[in-house]
Design a protein around this motif. Structure first.
Motif, short mmCIF file in Angstrom:
data_model
loop_
_atom_site.label_atom_id
_atom_site.label_comp_id
_atom_site.label_asym_id
_atom_site.label_seq_id
_atom_site.Cartn_x
_atom_site.Cartn_y
_atom_site.Cartn_z
N TRP A 66 -1.71 134.76 4.28
CA TRP A 66 -0.66 134.60 3.27
C TRP A 66 0.11 135.90 3.03
N LEU A 67 -0.40 137.02 3.55
CA LEU A 67 0.27 138.30 3.41
C LEU A 67 1.05 138.68 4.67
N THR A 68 0.54 138.30 5.83
CA THR A 68 1.12 138.78 7.09
C THR A 68 2.21 137.86 7.65
N GLY A 69 2.24 136.60 7.21
CA GLY A 69 3.13 135.61 7.80
C GLY A 69 4.57 136.06 8.04
N PRO A 70 5.28 136.54 7.01
CA PRO A 70 6.68 136.93 7.21
C PRO A 70 6.85 138.05 8.23
N TYR A 71 5.92 138.99 8.25
CA TYR A 71 6.05 140.15 9.14
C TYR A 71 5.75 139.77 10.59
N LEU A 72 4.89 138.78 10.78
CA LEU A 72 4.66 138.27 12.14
C LEU A 72 5.90 137.52 12.65
N ARG A 73 6.51 136.74 11.78
CA ARG A 73 7.71 136.01 12.19
C ARG A 73 8.85 136.97 12.53
N GLN A 74 8.95 138.06 11.77
CA GLN A 74 10.01 139.04 12.01
C GLN A 74 9.72 139.95 13.19
N GLY A 75 8.51 139.91 13.71
CA GLY A 75 8.14 140.78 14.82
C GLY A 75 7.75 142.18 14.40
N ARG A 76 7.62 142.43 13.08
CA ARG A 76 7.24 143.76 12.61
C ARG A 76 5.74 143.99 12.77
N LEU A 77 4.98 142.90 12.84
CA LEU A 77 3.55 142.97 13.11
C LEU A 77 3.22 142.08 14.30
N VAL A 78 2.15 142.43 14.99
CA VAL A 78 1.66 141.66 16.13
C VAL A 78 0.19 141.34 15.88
N ARG A 79 -0.18 140.11 16.16
CA ARG A 79 -1.58 139.72 16.01
C ARG A 79 -2.33 140.01 17.32
N VAL A 80 -3.54 140.54 17.18
CA VAL A 80 -4.38 140.79 18.36
C VAL A 80 -5.72 140.08 18.17
N LEU A 81 -6.40 139.84 19.26
CA LEU A 81 -7.72 139.19 19.26
C LEU A 81 -7.69 137.87 18.49
N ALA A 82 -6.67 137.07 18.80
CA ALA A 82 -6.47 135.80 18.10
C ALA A 82 -7.48 134.74 18.50
N ASP A 83 -8.27 134.99 19.55
CA ASP A 83 -9.27 134.01 19.98
C ASP A 83 -10.56 134.11 19.17
N PHE A 84 -10.55 134.94 18.12
CA PHE A 84 -11.74 135.12 17.31
C PHE A 84 -11.41 134.84 15.84
N GLU A 85 -12.44 134.39 15.12
CA GLU A 85 -12.34 134.23 13.67
C GLU A 85 -12.87 135.51 13.04
N TRP A 86 -12.08 136.08 12.11
CA TRP A 86 -12.43 137.37 11.52
C TRP A 86 -12.62 137.24 10.01
N VAL A 87 -13.63 137.92 9.49
CA VAL A 87 -13.87 137.97 8.04
C VAL A 87 -14.29 139.38 7.66
N LEU A 88 -14.11 139.68 6.37
CA LEU A 88 -14.58 140.98 5.87
C LEU A 88 -16.08 140.97 5.62
N ALA A 89 -16.62 139.78 5.35
CA ALA A 89 -18.06 139.65 5.13
C ALA A 89 -18.43 138.19 5.33
N PRO A 90 -19.58 137.92 5.94
CA PRO A 90 -20.00 136.53 6.12
C PRO A 90 -20.39 135.92 4.78
N GLY A 91 -20.34 134.60 4.71
CA GLY A 91 -20.70 133.95 3.46
C GLY A 91 -20.17 132.53 3.39
N ALA A 92 -19.96 132.06 2.16
CA ALA A 92 -19.52 130.68 1.93
C ALA A 92 -18.05 130.50 2.36
N GLU A 93 -17.57 129.27 2.21
CA GLU A 93 -16.21 128.93 2.64
C GLU A 93 -15.18 129.83 1.97
N ARG A 94 -14.26 130.34 2.78
CA ARG A 94 -13.19 131.19 2.27
C ARG A 94 -11.93 130.36 2.11
N ALA A 95 -11.36 130.42 0.92
CA ALA A 95 -10.17 129.62 0.64
C ALA A 95 -9.48 130.21 -0.57
#
Length: 309
Positions: A245-274
């Protein structure tokens, strides 16, 4: 016999211990109070009170009826309140608690439309990244992001949330594009101070039965706020693990690039993130709270407007 009225009279008499006191309180004749009790006793074929010159005293049967009738009448009162509020117009002061960055980007831009839809509501919005006790602070509803801790709060999921590793094209051209998670060990990874430990967690995307693996990372900068990490990333200081929800506009504009998109990333394991709406548990949810949650859930429905795809 009006059974509900008779039960109400009985319950008040069991508390006041005086027919005359109940009559004065309910605006009845003493004879009417006595008649309600006598009809209950005749119907149940038991004595409910021992009557003495010093007042009324519940019999054993009266005590049993008082316990059951109290619950029945409380449930009836709650049911009447719930049905009444169901069609009531949302109104009054609505106290909302929202994380700062998310609130600025995805709640405040919708508040004008919300208040236009519900003109009898006034909003008091607190933006803070500190978890606030909703009951002590008098907050009606809060938006929480991530995995919810166990609590007595009622939660409704408003939207999904995912995190992604992002960097600027210039940083990636300079430092190289990581092809595997282990490649991140050689990169400047910008860290979120509020999550203890210099590590990110990952697993193959879609492998929900696979446990997350811990990846120690280091970088040139830490920050306690997502927008600060975004600013540092846009300056090319390193890679960051940021919410969609923070990176979306910058990815569309090309100001940011996503890497390692074949993986799910979290800051810490645990219950459902939403993204959740949470509120204190109540038998009857105020129309103003229901209206806010429903309004936001419609704004955040799939496909999410911040999704870069």
């Amino acid at each position: 016999m009006d059974y509900f009225t008779a039960l109400r009279v009985f319950l008040r008499a069991s508390q006041v211990r005086s027919f005359s006191g109940v009559a004065a309180e309910l605006g009845m004749e003493v004879s009417t109070v006595s008649r309600h009790i006598s009809r209950l006793e005749a119907d149940l074929a038991v004595a409910l009170f021992n009557r003495t010159t010093r007042g009324l005293h519940l019999t054993e049967a009266g005590g049993l009826l008082q316990a059951r009738a109290s619950r029945i009448m409380a449930d009836l009162d709650h049911a009447r309140e719930e049905v009444t509020l169901h069609n009531a117009s949302p109104q009054g002061l609505l106290r909302i608690n929202v994380p700062g960055c998310f609130g600025r980007r995805h709640v405040m831009p919708h508040m004008a439309a919300f208040l236009a839809d519900f003109p009898d509501i006034r909003a008091d919005v607190m933006l803070t990244d500190t978890t606030v006790d909703l009951i002590e602070s008098g907050t009606d509803v809060a938006i929480r992001i991530g995995a919810l801790p166990d609590s007595t709060l009622v939660a409704r999921r408003l939207a999904t949330q995912s995190r992604m590793v992002v960097g600027t094209p210039a940083y990636i051209a300079r430092a190289g594009r990581p092809e595997t998670p282990d490649d991140l060990r050689a990169h400047s990874c910008l860290l979120f101070t509020l999550h203890c430990g210099n590590a990110w967690y990952y697993r193959p995307d879609g492998a929900t039965d696979t446990p997350f693996e811990k990846l120690p990372v280091t970088g040139l900068l830490k920050a306690n706020e997502s927008e600060a990490l975004l600013d540092a990333t846009l300056q090319g200081i390193g890679l960051a693990l940021l919410p969609d929800w923070l990176t979306g506009p910058y990815l569309r504009q090309g100001r940011l690039v996503r890497v390692l998109a074949d993986f799910e990333w979290v800051l810490a394991p645990g219950a459902e993130r939403a993204i959740w709406a949470v509120y204190p548990p109540k038998k009857v949810v105020a129309p103003k709270v229901r209206s806010f949650i429903h309004f936001m859930s419609r704004r955040f429905r799939d496909p999410l407007y911040w999704d870069p795809s």
